[in-house]
Design a protein around this motif. Structure first.
Motif, short mmCIF file in Angstrom:
data_model
loop_
_atom_site.label_atom_id
_atom_site.label_comp_id
_atom_site.label_asym_id
_atom_site.label_seq_id
_atom_site.Cartn_x
_atom_site.Cartn_y
_atom_site.Cartn_z
N CYS A 87 -6.68 9.87 6.16
CA CYS A 87 -6.25 10.94 5.26
C CYS A 87 -5.49 12.05 5.97
O CYS A 87 -4.61 12.66 5.37
CB CYS A 87 -7.46 11.53 4.55
SG CYS A 87 -8.27 10.38 3.42
N GLU A 88 -5.82 12.30 7.23
CA GLU A 88 -5.29 13.49 7.89
C GLU A 88 -4.65 13.22 9.25
O GLU A 88 -4.10 14.14 9.85
CB GLU A 88 -6.40 14.52 8.05
CG GLU A 88 -7.00 14.96 6.73
CD GLU A 88 -8.22 15.84 6.90
OE1 GLU A 88 -8.43 16.38 8.01
OE2 GLU A 88 -8.97 15.99 5.92
N GLY A 89 -4.70 11.99 9.71
CA GLY A 89 -4.20 11.69 11.04
C GLY A 89 -2.69 11.55 11.08
O GLY A 89 -2.02 11.46 10.06
N GLY A 90 -2.19 11.52 12.31
CA GLY A 90 -0.78 11.27 12.52
C GLY A 90 -0.45 9.82 12.23
O GLY A 90 -1.34 8.97 12.06
N GLU A 91 0.83 9.53 12.18
CA GLU A 91 1.29 8.19 11.82
C GLU A 91 0.69 7.10 12.71
O GLU A 91 0.25 6.06 12.21
CB GLU A 91 2.82 8.16 11.90
CG GLU A 91 3.44 6.89 11.40
CD GLU A 91 4.95 6.93 11.44
OE1 GLU A 91 5.55 5.87 11.67
OE2 GLU A 91 5.52 8.02 11.23
N ASP A 92 0.67 7.32 14.01
CA ASP A 92 0.12 6.32 14.93
C ASP A 92 -1.38 6.12 14.74
O ASP A 92 -1.88 5.00 14.80
CB ASP A 92 0.42 6.69 16.39
CG ASP A 92 1.89 6.57 16.74
OD1 ASP A 92 2.64 5.88 16.02
OD2 ASP A 92 2.29 7.18 17.75
N ASP A 93 -2.08 7.23 14.50
CA ASP A 93 -3.53 7.14 14.30
C ASP A 93 -3.86 6.40 12.99
O ASP A 93 -4.76 5.57 12.95
CB ASP A 93 -4.16 8.53 14.29
CG ASP A 93 -4.02 9.24 15.62
OD1 ASP A 93 -3.99 8.55 16.67
OD2 ASP A 93 -3.93 10.48 15.62
N VAL A 94 -3.10 6.72 11.95
CA VAL A 94 -3.29 6.04 10.66
C VAL A 94 -3.04 4.55 10.83
O VAL A 94 -3.82 3.71 10.35
CB VAL A 94 -2.38 6.65 9.57
CG1 VAL A 94 -2.37 5.80 8.32
CG2 VAL A 94 -2.82 8.07 9.26
N ALA A 95 -1.97 4.20 11.51
CA ALA A 95 -1.65 2.79 11.72
C ALA A 95 -2.74 2.09 12.53
O ALA A 95 -3.09 0.94 12.24
CB ALA A 95 -0.30 2.66 12.43
N ASP A 144 -19.60 2.21 1.52
CA ASP A 144 -19.56 3.25 2.54
C ASP A 144 -18.13 3.58 2.96
O ASP A 144 -17.90 4.61 3.59
CB ASP A 144 -20.36 2.81 3.78
CG ASP A 144 -21.83 2.58 3.48
OD1 ASP A 144 -22.36 3.26 2.58
OD2 ASP A 144 -22.44 1.73 4.14
N LEU A 145 -17.19 2.71 2.63
CA LEU A 145 -15.78 2.98 2.92
C LEU A 145 -15.26 4.06 1.99
O LEU A 145 -15.64 4.12 0.82
CB LEU A 145 -14.94 1.71 2.73
CG LEU A 145 -15.13 0.58 3.73
CD1 LEU A 145 -14.45 -0.68 3.23
CD2 LEU A 145 -14.58 0.99 5.09
N GLY A 146 -14.37 4.87 2.48
CA GLY A 146 -13.73 5.88 1.64
C GLY A 146 -12.67 5.26 0.74
O GLY A 146 -12.31 4.08 0.89
N LEU A 147 -12.16 6.06 -0.17
CA LEU A 147 -11.18 5.57 -1.14
C LEU A 147 -9.89 5.08 -0.47
O LEU A 147 -9.33 4.07 -0.88
CB LEU A 147 -10.86 6.65 -2.16
CG LEU A 147 -12.01 7.03 -3.09
CD1 LEU A 147 -11.59 8.18 -4.01
CD2 LEU A 147 -12.45 5.83 -3.91
N GLN A 148 -9.42 5.80 0.54
CA GLN A 148 -8.21 5.37 1.25
C GLN A 148 -8.44 4.04 1.95
O GLN A 148 -7.57 3.17 1.95
CB GLN A 148 -7.74 6.42 2.26
CG GLN A 148 -7.14 7.63 1.63
CD GLN A 148 -5.74 7.36 1.10
OE1 GLN A 148 -5.50 6.39 0.39
NE2 GLN A 148 -4.82 8.25 1.41
#
Length: 93
Positions: A32-40, A66-70
């Motif tokens: 939800c809030e990470g940078g592009e590389d972290d999200v990937a 337990d997983l979030g919506l994203q």
């Protein structure tokens, strides 16, 4: 991240629900809030390895809620991309 997913899958039987939620909510925060590389890294490393473990017999239902919506959305999109029909209990989430 794939190694983390493998370790997580192996540890699920010993983890409490709070411990599972802590790990998964931390990863959800990155999505939800990470940078592009972290999200990937989370999406293509951890979540796809989690789905791979499911293909190999891991009971995904143990952690799905337990997983979030994203995270859930990514998993559903990944299944759709590969032409994998998600089970009803996954689609209802």
């Amino acid at each position: 991240m794939a190694e983390l997913a493998d370790a997580f899958v192996g540890a699920v039987p010993e983890l409490t629900q709070d411990q599972r939620r802590h790990v998964l909510s931390t990863l959800e925060g990155v999505l939800c809030e990470g940078g592009e590389d972290d999200v990937a890294a989370v999406a293509t490393g951890f979540l796809e390895a989690l789905l791979n473990a499911w293909d190999n017999g891991f009971e995904l239902r143990l952690v799905w809620d337990d997983l979030g919506l994203q995270s859930q959305s990514h998993c559903l999109a990944w299944n759709k991309f590969w032409g994998v029909k998600s089970l009803e209990w996954i689609r209802r989430s």
